[in-house]
Design a protein around this motif. Sequence first.
Motif, short mmCIF file in Angstrom:
data_model
loop_
_atom_site.label_atom_id
_atom_site.label_comp_id
_atom_site.label_asym_id
_atom_site.label_seq_id
_atom_site.Cartn_x
_atom_site.Cartn_y
_atom_site.Cartn_z
N ARG A 80 0.83 -1.20 0.00
CA ARG A 80 0.00 0.00 0.00
C ARG A 80 0.87 1.26 0.00
O ARG A 80 0.54 2.26 -0.64
N ARG A 81 1.99 1.20 0.72
CA ARG A 81 2.89 2.34 0.77
C ARG A 81 3.52 2.60 -0.60
O ARG A 81 3.69 3.74 -1.01
N LEU A 82 3.86 1.53 -1.30
CA LEU A 82 4.42 1.68 -2.65
C LEU A 82 3.42 2.38 -3.57
O LEU A 82 3.80 3.21 -4.39
N GLU A 83 2.14 2.04 -3.41
CA GLU A 83 1.10 2.65 -4.24
C GLU A 83 0.97 4.14 -3.93
O GLU A 83 0.86 4.98 -4.83
N LYS A 84 1.03 4.49 -2.64
CA LYS A 84 0.92 5.90 -2.24
C LYS A 84 2.13 6.70 -2.73
O LYS A 84 2.01 7.90 -3.00
N GLU A 85 3.28 6.04 -2.82
CA GLU A 85 4.50 6.74 -3.26
C GLU A 85 4.55 6.92 -4.77
O GLU A 85 5.52 7.47 -5.30
N GLY A 86 3.52 6.44 -5.46
CA GLY A 86 3.43 6.68 -6.90
C GLY A 86 4.16 5.68 -7.76
O GLY A 86 4.44 5.97 -8.94
N ILE A 92 3.94 -2.43 -9.12
CA ILE A 92 3.28 -2.89 -7.89
C ILE A 92 2.72 -4.29 -8.10
O ILE A 92 2.81 -5.17 -7.23
N ARG A 93 2.12 -4.51 -9.27
CA ARG A 93 1.58 -5.84 -9.57
C ARG A 93 2.67 -6.90 -9.56
O ARG A 93 2.49 -7.99 -8.98
N LEU A 94 3.81 -6.59 -10.17
CA LEU A 94 4.92 -7.54 -10.19
C LEU A 94 5.44 -7.81 -8.78
O LEU A 94 5.74 -8.95 -8.41
N ALA A 95 5.54 -6.75 -7.97
CA ALA A 95 6.01 -6.91 -6.60
C ALA A 95 5.08 -7.83 -5.82
O ALA A 95 5.53 -8.72 -5.07
N GLN A 96 3.77 -7.64 -6.00
CA GLN A 96 2.80 -8.48 -5.29
C GLN A 96 2.88 -9.93 -5.76
O GLN A 96 2.85 -10.86 -4.95
N GLU A 97 2.97 -10.12 -7.07
CA GLU A 97 3.03 -11.49 -7.60
C GLU A 97 4.27 -12.22 -7.12
O GLU A 97 4.21 -13.40 -6.76
N GLU A 98 5.42 -11.53 -7.13
CA GLU A 98 6.66 -12.18 -6.72
C GLU A 98 6.70 -12.44 -5.22
O GLU A 98 7.18 -13.48 -4.77
N LEU A 99 6.16 -11.51 -4.43
CA LEU A 99 6.08 -11.75 -2.99
C LEU A 99 5.11 -12.88 -2.67
O LEU A 99 5.31 -13.63 -1.72
N ARG A 151 12.62 -9.49 -3.61
CA ARG A 151 11.45 -8.84 -3.00
C ARG A 151 11.47 -8.97 -1.48
O ARG A 151 11.11 -8.03 -0.76
N LEU A 152 11.85 -10.15 -0.98
CA LEU A 152 11.90 -10.34 0.47
C LEU A 152 12.97 -9.45 1.10
O LEU A 152 12.78 -8.90 2.19
#
Length: 391
Positions: A80-86, A92-99, A151-152
């Motif tokens: 969520r913080r990444l999304e707020k930071e623009g 963001i999608r890739l970060a979520q998928e890889e995490l 990512r971790l």
Amino acid sequence: MKRRGKGGGSVFYHEGKGKWVAQLTWVDPATGRKVKREKHCATRREAEQALADMVAAQARGLLTDPSRLTVRDFALEYLRRLEKEGLRPNSIRLAQEELAHALPSLKDPKAHDPLGRMRLQEVKPVHVRGVLDRVMEAGYAPRTVGRVLMRLKALFREALRLELVARNPAEAVRVRLPKGEKAARALEPEEVARLLEAAEASRSKDMALLLRLMLETGLRRGEALALQWGDLDLEKGEVRVWRSWTKAGGKGAFSEPKTPTAKRVVPLPRGLLLRLQARREELLERLTLEEVAGLFLVGGDRPVDPDSFNHYLRRLAERAGLGRVRVHDLRHTWATLALSRGIPLEVVSERLGHASPTITLGVYRHLLEEERRGYVLDLEDLLYPATRAKA
């Protein structure tokens, strides 16, 4: 029991557990609550050393108050913080998928997720290693496992900055590619020719033209899909890259390029330029110049779904007998062929839109090292060329 001064903690022997205990108690200034930390050791000397370490860490603010915050909950806050930071939606999608490979509960709250349900402060390198092993056993490629580890590391690095943990448990873990394994595939010239021949025989002229554009310029998929004919200056022979077309939440959306340097002007090779000019002339037979300028290279009034090009490339590669070819392999192929033909690293980095040549060097160091082996200075040739010629 051996006690120190106020705030110095104590060391004592626990009869029931048969262990030496290092114990430190302090008052959290933020909450006013009393906090106690204990560590069980085999010997008194180990306990005294452990206590000294705890006292030093607490003085530096690194001994955090035990928290019930889980890895999953912190990961959700982090995203969520990444999304707020623009950050770009696709990133963001890739970060979520890889995490999610390491923390399945990010996608399904009911999924089995040992690491995600652990308290953030309890995670040790062995836990990170274990989850990476499970990702590998699930059949994912070493490159994917490497991305999960990256990512971790970023996740726990953020927790460390916020002083929620005393150390980053992912930093000590390493993932090595098996011998011969490459992070991306660079097509050989003969393979590029076969792929282009298959594209020319395909029904979609625009998709074939987009494929050639990516192979001859090194553009990212999103950058190429976002191009309109108005972004091409066919008189000067160059294309202006200034945005990207990505997919987020199941929908396509425009976003800023990946880095500030990704906004760039890229020259077009003559053969590609002639093909683009011919295609524009076809469009001008039924549309005005202004109407053509507003069209996308593929898709017309609206860019095509990013996944459509993936499917097109997969079918094309199978038809050409090349096996699996990923979209990123096209960009990797351009960079590899450019460097192998002596184009300077700085120029390749600029064309790729990398933030700096250092990034390009990190990716293609192995290729440059192979090329540099051929650069030798033979003084015999330099000082006695005539003698060497006769020999």
